[in-house]
Scaffold this active site. Structure first.
Site, PDB file in Angstrom:
ATOM      1  CE  LYS A 151      21.491  30.540 -22.092  1.00 58.18           C
ATOM      2  NZ  LYS A 151      21.358  29.290 -21.336  1.00 58.18           N
TER       3      LYS A 151
HETATM    4  C1  PLP Z   1      16.776  31.859 -25.447  1.00 60.43           C
HETATM    5  C2  PLP Z   1      16.729  31.443 -24.015  1.00 60.43           C
HETATM    6  N1  PLP Z   1      15.822  32.010 -23.197  1.00 60.43           N
HETATM    7  C3  PLP Z   1      15.751  31.694 -21.893  1.00 60.43           C
HETATM    8  C4  PLP Z   1      16.599  30.768 -21.340  1.00 60.43           C
HETATM    9  C5  PLP Z   1      16.425  30.377 -19.917  1.00 60.43           C
HETATM   10  O1  PLP Z   1      17.506  30.665 -19.132  1.00 60.43           O
HETATM   11  P1  PLP Z   1      17.814  29.837 -17.786  1.00 60.43           P
HETATM   12  O2  PLP Z   1      18.378  28.522 -18.188  1.00 60.43           O
HETATM   13  O3  PLP Z   1      18.782  30.703 -17.064  1.00 60.43           O
HETATM   14  O4  PLP Z   1      16.527  29.693 -17.062  1.00 60.43           O
HETATM   15  C6  PLP Z   1      17.574  30.167 -22.142  1.00 60.43           C
HETATM   16  C7  PLP Z   1      18.514  29.209 -21.545  1.00 60.43           C
HETATM   17  O5  PLP Z   1      18.887  28.223 -22.016  1.00 60.43           O
HETATM   18  C8  PLP Z   1      17.633  30.492 -23.519  1.00 60.43           C
HETATM   19  O6  PLP Z   1      18.517  29.930 -24.340  1.00 60.43           O
END
Ligand code: PLP
Length: 442
Positions: A216
Site C-alpha cells: 500500500k
Molecule cells: C481493496 C482492498 N481492500 C482490503 C484489503 C485488505 O487489507 P489487508 O491486506 O491489510 O488485510 C486490501 C489489501 O490488499 C485491498 O487491496
C-alpha cells in the site's frame, strides 16, 4: 509534476520487437512496486526502536507508554479531516470491524464491486450477509447506475472500493446511498491519500477503511484503520476491535452502554507499527507525488496512440498514481501488447507483479475468487448461503455476472508504478510502449 517528454530512444520505434528476436529495451528488472517501502529509512527505524526501548509495545498501558497508536489516530484524523480514527491490525480487520459496527448480518445484502479484493466479500460473508455484485464503469470502480439497479428491499449498504490508486466516483455513489437510506463504506486500502476536489477518500461515506499492508501507499508491513464522522459508529467499531466494549475518556470499559456492547474480535494495533505509520504518514504526500508524476508522464506519452484507452480518472489531482491501466479494443491486442512489453523487459523481479493482463490479477476479480463462485460457507450449515433469512437473494458470482467488468478485465493491462522510478526507468517504459504499440497497433 514532470512535463511529459518524448523518450530518448526514437530509433527503437522501428526496431524489431524483443519477442521477435530484437534487442529488449531493458535488461534489468524494474523496482518492486511496494510504495511505502521505497521511502523507508532511518526515521522508521528510529520510531520502531523508540518503542522497543520504552518496553511498552501495547497501546493501552506499559512501563513507559509512548502513546504512538493514539498519536497516529489523531494525526490520521487531521489528515482525513474527520472526527474519528481507529487504528487496526489490517485492512481485512478494518472491513470486518466496520461492517460489524454498521450492524450487518443475516437477511441483509451488501452491494460490492466486481473489481475489489477478496477481503471485501469475505467481510460480508463472515457476518452472515450476502454480497451482491454491481458492475464497474470506466473508472474501474463501482458504476453508480449498476449499484442502483442492484438495490432490493434487503440491501443495507454499499461498499465502494477505490481501486488501483484512483478514487471511485464516490459522490455519485453517496447520492445513491442517500436516496435509498443505505450505508456507504469506502474501502481506501489501495488509495490512501487520494482525494476528490481536495476532499480525502474515506471521508465521503459513513466509514472509510485503510490497509497499511506492504503493497500500500504507506505501510508498516501489516496494519489498517478506519475513519468516521460518527461518534456512534466509532464507539461501536472500538468495541468490536477490542474486547466488545467501548471505553470512556478515562479508558474505562463502558459495560452499561448497551448500544456499544458487542463482541470483540481483537484487532488492536500495537505501538511499534503505529510509530512506523506516523513516519510513513508524513511521507505519504511525497510518495504519492512521485508515483503520480511517473504515471502522468506515461499517460501523456500514450495519448498519441488512439488505440489505447486510458482509465477515466474522477480527479487527476487526487489520483495517488500507484497503477497505470491501458485498455485496448480487443482482448487479443491487450494480450499481445502485454507479452511484447514483458519481452522488452517491462517486468520486476520474480516477487513483483508489475505488468500483467488484468485477468491474471488474482483475487481482485470476482470470478477469480473460488469461494465466492462456489459459495463456500463459513460453517457446517454453509452459512450464509443456506440461512433462511438469505433465501431469495441474488447470489450470482460466475463470470458473466458483470459484463462491463468482464470486458475491461480482458482488454486491460495493469502496470504497477513503483514510487522510486528513475527518469531512465520512466524513459524505458515509455520507449517500450512506443515500440510495442507502433509494431502491434500502429
Ligand atoms: C481493496 C482492498 N481492500 C482490503 C484489503 C485488505 O487489507 P489487508 O491486506 O491489510 O488485510 C486490501 C489489501 O490488499 C485491498 O487491496
Amino acid at each position: 509534476m514532470k512535463v511529459a517528454t518524448e523518450p530518448k530512444h526514437q530509433e527503437s520505434r522501428h526496431a524489431t520487437l524483443a519477442l521477435h528476436g530484437g534487442t529488449p529495451v531493458r535488461s534489468t528488472p524494474l523496482p518492486l512496486e511496494f510504495p511505502g517501502v521505497h521511502h523507508m529509512g532511518e526515521e522508521e527505524i528510529e520510531a520502531a526502536v523508540r518503542v522497543l526501548r520504552s518496553r511498552s509495545p501495547f497501546r493501552f498501558y506499559g512501563v513507559d507508554l509512548q502513546g504512538e497508536v493514539e498519536g497516529f489516530e489523531s494525526e490520521f484524523t487531521a489528515f482525513e479531516n474527520v472526527s474519528h480514527c481507529l487504528a487496526l491490525t489490517s485492512g481485512t480487520g478494518a472491513l470486518h470491524t466496520a461492517l460489524a459496527a454498521l450492524g450487518v448480518g443475516p437477511g441483509q445484502e451488501v452491494i460490492v464491486p466486481a473489481y475489489m479484493w477478496v477481503s471485501v466479500v469475505a467481510a460480508v460473508v463472515n457476518l452472515g450477509a450476502i454480497p451482491v455484485l454491481a458492475d464497474i464503469d470506466d473508472t474501474f470502480c463501482l458504476d453508480p447506475a449498476s449499484v442502483e439497479a442492484r438495490i432490493t428491499p434487503r440491501t443495507s449498504g454499499i461498499i465502494a472500493v477505490h481501486m488501483s490508486g484512483a478514487p471511485a466516483d464516490v459522490e455519485a455513489i453517496a447520492a445513491v446511498a442517500r436516496r435509498h437510506s443505505l450505508f456507504l463504506l469506502e474501502d481506501c486500502a489501495q488509495c490512501a491519500g487520494g482525494s476528490i476536489d481536495g476532499r480525502r477518500v474515506g471521508s465521503f461515506g459513513d466509514i472509510g477503511i485503510f490497509s497499511f499492508q506492504m503493497n500500500k501507499n504507506m505501510t508498516s508491513g501489516e496494519g489498517g484503520c478506519l475513519v468516521t464522522q460518527s461518534e456512534y459508529l466509532y464507539q461501536r467499531a472500538f468495541a468490536v476491535h477490542d474486547t466488545g466494549y467501548a471505553r470512556d475518556a478515562a479508558g474505562r470499559a463502558m459495560y452499561d452502554k448497551l448500544e456499544y456492547c458487542l463482541w470483540g474480535r481483537g484487532y488492536r494495533l500495537d505501538e511499534m507499527r503505529a510509530a512506523v505509520l506516523r513516519v510513513q504518514l508524513r511521507k505519504l504526500p511525497q510518495i504519492i507525488s512521485k508515483m503520480r508524476a511517473s504515471k502522468y508522464r506515461f499517460r501523456e506519452a500514450l495519448r498519441r496512440f488512439p488505440q489505447v484507452q486510458l482509465r477515466r480518472i474522477v480527479d487527476e489531482r487526487g489520483d495517488t498514481g500507484c497503477f497505470f491501466l491501458t485498455t485496448f479494443a480487443a482482448p487479443e491486442l491487450a494480450r499481445a501488447v502485454n507479452r511484447a512489453l514483458r519481452a522488452e523487459g517491462i517486468v520486476t523481479f520474480s516477487q513483483g507483479i508489475n505488468d500483467v493482463l488484468m485477468t491474471e490479477w488474482g483475487l481482485h476479480l470476482y470470478y477469480n475468487i473460488p469461494s465466492l463462485v462456489q459459495k463456500t460457507g463459513i460453517d457446517k450449515r454453509n452459512s450464509p448461503w443456506s440461512l433462511a433469512e438469505n433465501q431469495g437473494s441474488r447470489t450470482e458470482y460466475g463470470k458473466g455476472t458483470c459484463p462491463h467488468a468482464d470486458s475491461l478485465f480482458e482488454r486491460t493491462n495493469l502496470l504497477a508504478v513503483p514510487s522510486n522510478l528513475t527518469e531512465q526507468d520512466e524513459d524505458d517504459i515509455i520507449t517500450a510502449f512506443d515500440k510495442v504499440l507502433t509494431a502491434l497497433a500502429g
